[in-house]
Write a protein that holds these residues in place. Sequence first.
Motif, short mmCIF file in Angstrom:
data_model
loop_
_atom_site.label_atom_id
_atom_site.label_comp_id
_atom_site.label_asym_id
_atom_site.label_seq_id
_atom_site.Cartn_x
_atom_site.Cartn_y
_atom_site.Cartn_z
N PHE A 189 0.83 -1.20 0.00
CA PHE A 189 0.00 0.00 0.00
C PHE A 189 0.87 1.26 0.00
CE2 PHE A 189 -2.59 3.30 2.07
CZ PHE A 189 -3.63 3.34 1.15
N GLY A 190 0.63 2.11 -0.97
CA GLY A 190 1.41 3.33 -1.13
C GLY A 190 2.66 3.12 -1.96
N ALA A 191 2.90 1.89 -2.41
CA ALA A 191 4.13 1.59 -3.14
C ALA A 191 4.10 2.14 -4.56
CB ALA A 191 4.36 0.08 -3.18
N SER A 192 5.19 2.77 -4.95
CA SER A 192 5.39 3.24 -6.32
C SER A 192 6.71 2.63 -6.79
CB SER A 192 5.43 4.77 -6.37
OG SER A 192 5.65 5.23 -7.69
N LEU A 193 6.63 1.43 -7.37
CA LEU A 193 7.82 0.63 -7.66
C LEU A 193 7.84 0.16 -9.10
CD1 LEU A 193 7.59 -1.63 -4.47
CD2 LEU A 193 9.10 0.33 -4.77
N ASN A 194 9.04 -0.20 -9.58
CA ASN A 194 9.11 -0.79 -10.91
C ASN A 194 8.68 -2.26 -10.83
OD1 ASN A 194 11.33 -2.36 -10.06
ND2 ASN A 194 12.81 -0.84 -10.77
N TYR A 195 8.63 -2.90 -12.00
CA TYR A 195 8.11 -4.27 -12.08
C TYR A 195 8.89 -5.23 -11.18
CZ TYR A 195 7.02 -8.88 -13.93
OH TYR A 195 6.66 -10.20 -14.04
N GLU A 196 10.20 -5.22 -11.28
CA GLU A 196 11.01 -6.18 -10.54
C GLU A 196 10.86 -6.00 -9.04
OE1 GLU A 196 12.42 -8.77 -11.65
OE2 GLU A 196 12.11 -8.34 -13.78
N ASP A 197 10.87 -4.74 -8.58
CA ASP A 197 10.76 -4.49 -7.14
C ASP A 197 9.38 -4.86 -6.62
OD1 ASP A 197 13.36 -3.62 -7.05
OD2 ASP A 197 12.87 -1.49 -7.17
N LEU A 198 8.35 -4.53 -7.41
CA LEU A 198 6.98 -4.86 -6.99
C LEU A 198 6.79 -6.37 -6.94
CD1 LEU A 198 4.20 -3.69 -6.25
CD2 LEU A 198 3.59 -3.83 -8.66
N LYS A 199 7.28 -7.06 -7.95
CA LYS A 199 7.15 -8.52 -8.00
C LYS A 199 7.91 -9.17 -6.85
CE LYS A 199 7.26 -12.41 -11.20
NZ LYS A 199 7.74 -13.37 -10.21
N GLN A 200 9.07 -8.63 -6.52
CA GLN A 200 9.86 -9.20 -5.42
C GLN A 200 9.11 -9.10 -4.10
OE1 GLN A 200 13.61 -7.23 -4.53
NE2 GLN A 200 14.52 -9.18 -3.92
N ILE A 201 8.48 -7.96 -3.87
CA ILE A 201 7.71 -7.80 -2.63
C ILE A 201 6.56 -8.80 -2.60
CG2 ILE A 201 6.15 -6.27 -1.37
CD1 ILE A 201 7.93 -3.96 -2.07
N ILE A 202 5.88 -8.95 -3.74
CA ILE A 202 4.75 -9.88 -3.80
C ILE A 202 5.22 -11.32 -3.60
CG2 ILE A 202 3.01 -10.85 -5.35
CD1 ILE A 202 2.76 -8.00 -6.55
N ASP A 203 6.34 -11.66 -4.23
CA ASP A 203 6.86 -13.02 -4.10
C ASP A 203 7.24 -13.36 -2.66
OD1 ASP A 203 6.51 -13.43 -6.77
OD2 ASP A 203 8.61 -13.11 -7.33
N HIS A 204 7.67 -12.36 -1.91
CA HIS A 204 8.06 -12.59 -0.51
C HIS A 204 6.92 -12.32 0.46
CE1 HIS A 204 12.28 -13.41 -1.22
NE2 HIS A 204 12.33 -12.38 -2.05
N PHE A 205 5.78 -11.94 -0.09
CA PHE A 205 4.65 -11.54 0.76
C PHE A 205 4.22 -12.66 1.70
CE2 PHE A 205 0.09 -11.16 1.58
CZ PHE A 205 0.02 -9.87 2.05
N ASP A 206 4.15 -13.89 1.19
CA ASP A 206 3.67 -15.01 2.00
C ASP A 206 4.54 -15.29 3.21
OD1 ASP A 206 1.51 -15.37 0.37
OD2 ASP A 206 2.44 -16.92 -0.86
N GLN A 207 5.77 -14.77 3.18
CA GLN A 207 6.69 -15.03 4.29
C GLN A 207 6.51 -14.02 5.43
OE1 GLN A 207 10.70 -15.31 2.75
NE2 GLN A 207 10.01 -16.37 0.91
N THR A 208 5.78 -12.96 5.18
CA THR A 208 5.57 -11.95 6.21
C THR A 208 4.44 -12.36 7.13
OG1 THR A 208 3.95 -10.67 4.94
CG2 THR A 208 6.29 -10.18 4.57
N GLU A 209 4.38 -11.75 8.31
CA GLU A 209 3.29 -12.05 9.24
C GLU A 209 1.94 -11.68 8.63
OE1 GLU A 209 3.32 -13.68 12.14
OE2 GLU A 209 5.40 -14.08 11.61
N PHE A 210 1.92 -10.55 7.89
CA PHE A 210 0.67 -10.14 7.25
C PHE A 210 0.26 -11.18 6.22
CE2 PHE A 210 -1.98 -7.69 4.31
CZ PHE A 210 -2.77 -6.96 5.19
N GLY A 211 1.25 -11.66 5.45
CA GLY A 211 0.97 -12.67 4.43
C GLY A 211 0.44 -13.96 5.03
N LYS A 212 0.99 -14.36 6.18
CA LYS A 212 0.53 -15.58 6.83
C LYS A 212 -0.92 -15.43 7.28
CE LYS A 212 5.16 -16.86 8.42
NZ LYS A 212 6.07 -16.95 9.59
N LYS A 213 -1.28 -14.23 7.72
CA LYS A 213 -2.67 -13.99 8.12
C LYS A 213 -3.59 -14.08 6.90
CE LYS A 213 -1.57 -11.00 12.06
NZ LYS A 213 -1.67 -9.62 12.60
N VAL A 214 -3.12 -13.54 5.78
CA VAL A 214 -3.93 -13.60 4.55
C VAL A 214 -4.11 -15.05 4.12
CG1 VAL A 214 -3.95 -13.04 2.08
CG2 VAL A 214 -3.23 -11.33 3.75
#
Length: 228
Positions: free
Chosen positions: A195-220
């Motif tokens: 939320f609020g991110a203004s990123l290029n493709y690679e950076d945005l994809k990297q955050i999404i790919d690692h999302f499941d490893q975060t506490e927020f991702g685990k809750k999702v």
Amino acid sequence: MTIKRVGIIGAGKVGIVLAGLALNAGYEVRISGSGSVEKIGLTIKTLVPGAIASENKDVVANSDIIILAIPLSRYKNIDPVLLKNKLVIDATNYWWETDGIREEVLAPDSTSSEQVQAYFKFSTIVKTFNHMGYHNLQEETHPKNDPRRKALFVTGDNQEAVTTVAEFVDTMGFDQVIHHDLADGIMTEPGSPLFGASLNYEDLKQIIDHFDQTEFGKKVAASKIKPA
């Protein structure tokens, strides 16, 4: 599906910015808001000359794709039959300052876009344009292959619709990181890393790919597990 006419429901900051981007991309644009057509028309004439101010019914009838750019708490003010058989981009987010108490707006057992889809059951919902601030949307569009180009997350349950919306996002000046699960839209909402991110493709994809490893991702992930 060929998109030539864009309809925007919501004449606030996001709606106005998206109207401007669509006009710049060569689309015919209609936009409606909560005020009278005459009042909205003055705003449109000043901020996005070339767009057509109208009421919801006319906007929907004369558009190939609809962008929902209203406060989330107001989506049920729209008759779901009005958007029947329409491809709808959900650009909304829950925001306490405009929507009030979350529990009064959203049920706790699914994401906001899933609830928007359930309400507009005759429509096809795709989530995008919601995680980047309107200033960034307005100022950071770039041609394809420009190294400065930013990316938007695009997700939905209907793969054909997601492809159509991704192509539309491309014409609006952004790369796309694509998923095919509307529930994943929660990754872009307030409280998420995107939320609020203004990123290029690679950076945005990297955050999404690692999302499941975060506490927020685990809750999702846990919220997606349905009881037997």
